[in-house]
Write a protein that holds these residues in place. Structure first.
Motif: not given
Length: 131
Positions: A40, A43, A48, A66, A75, A81, A93-95
């Motif tokens: 987290i 991110l 990313r 995750v 999150e 995510i 992985r990206h928000p």
């Protein structure tokens, strides 16, 4: 001996010699929580996280991390995510903004708006194939 503490056959109930460790404090949970917090933070800072050429065990562990973050509300507010393929076997992985598209909160409400369907199709050609 109290009647409240005695078992049906007259014996005293057994008391565990060592109390059990709560699930959230066991080594696997602590390690997964730490990895989820790290993910987290990365991110939020980097935007990313790319995992290049992961093996099956690494992919499974990332999925668990995750899932842990999602289950425990880690999150960022208003974000989720997302995972996208990266460079063949890699992952990214990206928000992403908003709730998960498949989430229960995104399902149509009972008695919601109906989709209009014409009673008859006009100007539509059907190809017939005979086998």
């Amino acid at each position: 001996m109290d009647d409240d503490t005695a078992l049906a056959d007259g014996r005293e109930p057994e008391v565990p010699t060592t109390p059990r460790t709560p699930c959230g404090e066991r080594p696997v949970a602590r390690a997964r929580r730490a990895r989820a917090q790290d993910l987290i933070e990365r991110l939020l800072i980097e935007g990313r996280v790319r995992i290049t050429d992961p093996d099956d065990d690494a992919v499974a562990e990332w999925r668990r991390v995750v899932n842990y973050a999602k289950r425990h509300g880690m999150e960022p507010a208003g974000r989720r995510i997302e995972k996208v393929p990266y460079g063949g076997p890699g992952l990214e992985r990206h928000p992403a903004e908003g709730p998960q598209p498949n989430a229960r909160s995104q399902r149509p409400k009972a008695g919601g708006g109906l989709v209009p369907v014409p009673g008859r199709l006009a100007n539509h050609q059907v190809r017939r194939r005979f086998f």
